[in-house]
Design a protein around this motif. Structure first.
Motif, PDB file in Angstrom:
ATOM      1  N   LEU A   1       0.836  -1.204   0.000  1.00 49.56           N
ATOM      2  CA  LEU A   1       0.000   0.000   0.000  1.00 49.56           C
ATOM      3  C   LEU A   1       0.866   1.248   0.000  1.00 49.56           C
ATOM      4  CD1 LEU A   1      -2.836  -0.993   2.477  1.00 49.56           C
ATOM      5  CD2 LEU A   1      -3.050  -0.523   0.041  1.00 49.56           C
ATOM      6  N   GLY A   2       1.937   1.205   0.798  1.00 52.05           N
ATOM      7  CA  GLY A   2       2.848   2.347   0.862  1.00 52.05           C
ATOM      8  C   GLY A   2       3.450   2.643  -0.500  1.00 52.05           C
ATOM      9  N   ASN A   3       3.977   1.609  -1.168  1.00 48.53           N
ATOM     10  CA  ASN A   3       4.570   1.816  -2.495  1.00 48.53           C
ATOM     11  C   ASN A   3       3.557   2.408  -3.461  1.00 48.53           C
ATOM     12  OD1 ASN A   3       7.029   0.824  -1.725  1.00 48.53           O
ATOM     13  ND2 ASN A   3       6.624  -1.253  -2.461  1.00 48.53           N
ATOM     14  N   THR A   4       2.334   1.863  -3.434  1.00 50.42           N
ATOM     15  CA  THR A   4       1.306   2.352  -4.357  1.00 50.42           C
ATOM     16  C   THR A   4       1.067   3.841  -4.135  1.00 50.42           C
ATOM     17  OG1 THR A   4       0.273   0.186  -4.136  1.00 50.42           O
ATOM     18  CG2 THR A   4      -1.023   1.899  -5.203  1.00 50.42           C
TER      19      THR A   4
ATOM     20  N   LYS B   1      18.681  -1.482  -8.261  1.00 53.18           N
ATOM     21  CA  LYS B   1      18.755  -0.716  -7.017  1.00 53.18           C
ATOM     22  C   LYS B   1      17.362  -0.347  -6.525  1.00 53.18           C
ATOM     23  CE  LYS B   1      23.229   0.356  -6.399  1.00 53.18           C
ATOM     24  NZ  LYS B   1      23.915  -0.062  -5.187  1.00 53.18           N
ATOM     25  N   PRO B   2      16.952  -0.893  -5.353  1.00 52.30           N
ATOM     26  CA  PRO B   2      15.617  -0.543  -4.859  1.00 52.30           C
ATOM     27  C   PRO B   2      15.462   0.963  -4.627  1.00 52.30           C
ATOM     28  CG  PRO B   2      16.755  -2.050  -3.348  1.00 52.30           C
ATOM     29  CD  PRO B   2      17.638  -1.864  -4.512  1.00 52.30           C
TER      30      PRO B   2
ATOM     31  N   THR C   1      10.689  -1.490  -2.874  1.00 52.38           N
ATOM     32  CA  THR C   1      10.186  -0.150  -3.171  1.00 52.38           C
ATOM     33  C   THR C   1       9.221  -0.131  -4.344  1.00 52.38           C
ATOM     34  OG1 THR C   1      12.127   0.182  -4.547  1.00 52.38           O
ATOM     35  CG2 THR C   1      12.209   1.088  -2.321  1.00 52.38           C
ATOM     36  N   GLY C   2       9.128  -1.229  -5.067  1.00 55.63           N
ATOM     37  CA  GLY C   2       8.366  -1.177  -6.308  1.00 55.63           C
ATOM     38  C   GLY C   2       7.158  -2.082  -6.372  1.00 55.63           C
ATOM     39  N   ASP C   3       7.015  -2.989  -5.400  1.00 53.83           N
ATOM     40  CA  ASP C   3       5.880  -3.905  -5.449  1.00 53.83           C
ATOM     41  C   ASP C   3       4.622  -3.127  -5.072  1.00 53.83           C
ATOM     42  OD1 ASP C   3       4.683  -6.290  -5.905  1.00 53.83           O
ATOM     43  OD2 ASP C   3       5.148  -7.168  -3.959  1.00 53.83           O
TER      44      ASP C   3
END
Lengths: 292, 318
Positions: free
Chosen positions: B91-94, B174-175, B266-268
């Motif tokens: 949820l945070g990434n989104t 790199k995340p 960081t991207g999911d």
């Protein structure tokens, strides 16, 4: 109309032109980089000598791609999908938009609402996925365009266009002359709505050409892989099995060179057609902002 | 002879008469319904049947039992999603990537349109437009290919990094760089194309306003602040609200092609998580619950944005 321009204004103009030149260069450089890489030799690429001009210019990468039947199969699948998908889309959209554009149609409102509701509330991925599975559409060419065969937005665009551009009197007159509704669609509605049909056709063709999600979800068989899924596996997954021979025998073809050559060939159809159809697209992009 | 023709005319014009019973009406106009039928069927099958599938979210669905025999579990999956540590990350990434888009991707085309609007050289303007629109037509796989070349350890960017005495950076692994790459690729692809709507709004501003301002002695900056910007405001407002309405959607194809296990942190996002867990691990009910949550938030946001738009600009989005 401008009588005189101040120094500040002229300075702004120069900076603006320079800025926009830089912007255009920024858009083009990555593309130039890819094209250069696709024409460069393996040695130049692995020693990172390639920037914006081919080094040791040669066609080897393109030859390798041209001889690769897996690539051409994917290309063919995509062409089939684009042709079949665009046709289906046009038939469904226009034949739905015409009745919905007639104000007297009974039941028009609930049907229209039902269609428009799908624009603001979409069923999640999994139920759709299971539906395609249950309809036995997995690993069939249908799965690549049927899930996006008709969109509420397109129906609405087309309907609005018909309302504005096909006069009610003309349709009434045709009826008086004894023309059937099918005749009206074929002889009046379609010819008069050519501009919107062109736009819808182009948008549909491009989105089908570019889509890889449907293939990712529904295609496991290699022979049905469309171009975009092939590209995804080739570059993002680094799956280059079919090139094993080409790369092993000390030719100047390299994995990344072949990948970039594939990118260039896959983009070519769009780049070649783009200048001629640009204005239809722009018209279409603006149509989206016009409402009833 | 003449009489019958008049009679026929009257009859055929009656096809839309109000007094007809539904059945007579349907018989006279059945062709219209025949035309409508394929699309209606299409929407029923491919858009509405999956909505019925939302019940999976409250079941322990498995393929062998089907919808009717699967066990009902209430809100179990929702609870599971909100209590698992991954949900906060997803949820945070989104939300973070969406906020970045609002800050960077959203203003860029407005600025571009304003700058293009100030150009006096028509041909130069057209060239810039043609170049800027082009990437819109590239697929995300193509754009990934371009980024892959540019950012590979042997690529141009790393040549520059090494040239300045640094060490080659594996950018795509790199995340901490993932979100920047997503935002930049988005901007590279769409800035030009998104400017079209603002350019149209700009060309809709009456030239007489500018003439009057010039006669009153307003400079270009003043003209921009007092005519151009206010004239652009409705378009900015609508596009902004549309973006708010799509806050849960990031575009699966974009994120997925750039994503790899190293950058999940960081991207999911919701869409990729649903795909990985739902299709990859076959957790159908669990991911349907996530999807339902996502669609509901989306629906609420669209309705909110529309109400706001109506109140602020008098225009509604749908």
């Amino acid at each position: 109309m401008r009588i005189k321009s101040s120094i500040g204004s002229r300075i702004f103009d120069s900076f603006n032109v320079i800025g926009l030149c830089l912007f255009s260069v920024l858009i083009m450089l990555p593309v130039v980089n890819v094209v250069s890489a696709s024409f460069s030799s393996e040695q130049a690429l692995t020693k990172s000598r390639v920037s914006f001009w081919p080094v040791d210019f040669h066609y080897g990468n393109y030859e390798a791609v041209m001889e690769n039947s897996v690539f051409w199969n994917a290309f063919l699948v995509t062409i089939c999908v684009v042709v079949m998908g665009t046709l289906t889309n046009l038939v469904l959209t226009v034949s739905a938009a015409y009745p919905l554009s007639r104000r007297f149609l009974r039941g028009r409102k609930p049907i229209l609402m039902g269609i428009l509701f799908t624009m603001i509330f979409q069923a999640p991925l999994i139920p759709t996925y299971l539906l395609i599975k249950n309809l036995n559409l997995m690993d069939s060419i249908w799965a690549l365009f049927v899930p996006m065969a008709c969109g509420a937005f397109n129906v609405m665009l087309c309907m609005t266009f018909l309302r504005v551009n096909v006069p009610e009197e003309l349709l009434e007159a045709a009826k008086v002359d004894g023309m059937s509704e099918y005749g009206i669609v074929a002889k009046i509605v379609v010819p008069l709505s050519m501009p919107i049909i062109m736009t819808l056709m182009l948008f549909s063709a491009v989105s089908l050409w570019n889509n890889y999600m449907l293939a990712l979800l529904y295609i496991t068989e290699a022979r049905l892989r469309p171009l975009q899924l092939y590209l995804y596996q080739l570059i993002s997954q680094g799956n280059m099995m079919e090139y094993a021979d080409v790369i092993d025998t000390a030719t100047s073809s390299s994995p990344i060179g072949i990948q970039m050559a594939t990118v260039v060939i896959s983009t070519l159809p769009i780049v070649v057609v783009y200048p001629f159809i640009q204005k239809h697209f722009i018209k279409g992009a603006l149509l989206g902002s016009i409402k009833e | 002879m003449k009489k019958t023709k008049v009679f026929n005319e009257a009859a055929s014009l009656q096809h839309n008469a109000r007094g007809l019973s539904n059945w007579t009406y349907f018989k006279r106009n059945h062709a219209l319904y025949v035309l409508l039928a394929p699309a209606v069927l299409y929407f029923l099958i491919f858009k509405y049947i999956p909505m019925v599938g939302l019940v999976f979210a409250f079941q322990d669905y498995n393929i062998f039992d089907g919808v009717f025999a699967s066990e009902w579990v209430g809100f179990k999956w929702f609870e599971q999603f909100f209590t698992m540590p991954q949900s906060r990350r997803v949820l945070g990434n989104t939300l973070i990537i969406n906020l970045y888009q609002l800050f960077f991707t959203f203003p860029a085309p407005i600025i571009l349109a304003c700058l293009l609007n100030e150009l006096r050289h028509v041909i130069f303007k057209r060239i810039v437009q043609t170049v800027a629109y082009l990437p819109h037509f590239f697929s995300w796989t193509i754009i990934y290919g371009i980024a892959f070349m540019l950012l590979s350890t042997k690529g141009v960017v790393n040549q520059a990094v090494i040239g300045m005495g640094g060490e080659a950076i594996p950018f795509l692994q790199k995340p901490e760089l993932f979100r920047s790459i997503i935002i930049s690729s988005q901007m590279w692809k769409e800035t030009g194309w998104s400017a079209i709507i603002f350019l149209a709004a700009l060309s809709g501003i009456s030239p007489s306003l500018y003439e009057a301002a010039q006669i009153d002695g307003a400079g270009r900056w003043q003209q921009f602040m007092n005519i151009t910007l206010p004239g652009l405001m409705p378009a900015i407002m609508i596009v902004f609200l549309l973006n708010i309405g799509n806050i849960m959607d990031l575009g699966f194809e974009h994120i997925w092609v750039f994503l790899n296990p190293l950058t999940y942190a960081t991207g999911d996002v919701l869409e990729t998580f649903t795909y990985r867990v739902g299709i990859g691990q076959g957790m159908y009910s669990f991911t349907t619950a996530i999807g339902l949550f996502k669609s509901l938030i989306g629906l609420i946001m669209v309705v909110l944005a529309n109400t706001m738009s109506k109140r602020l600009t008098g225009e509604s989005i749908y």
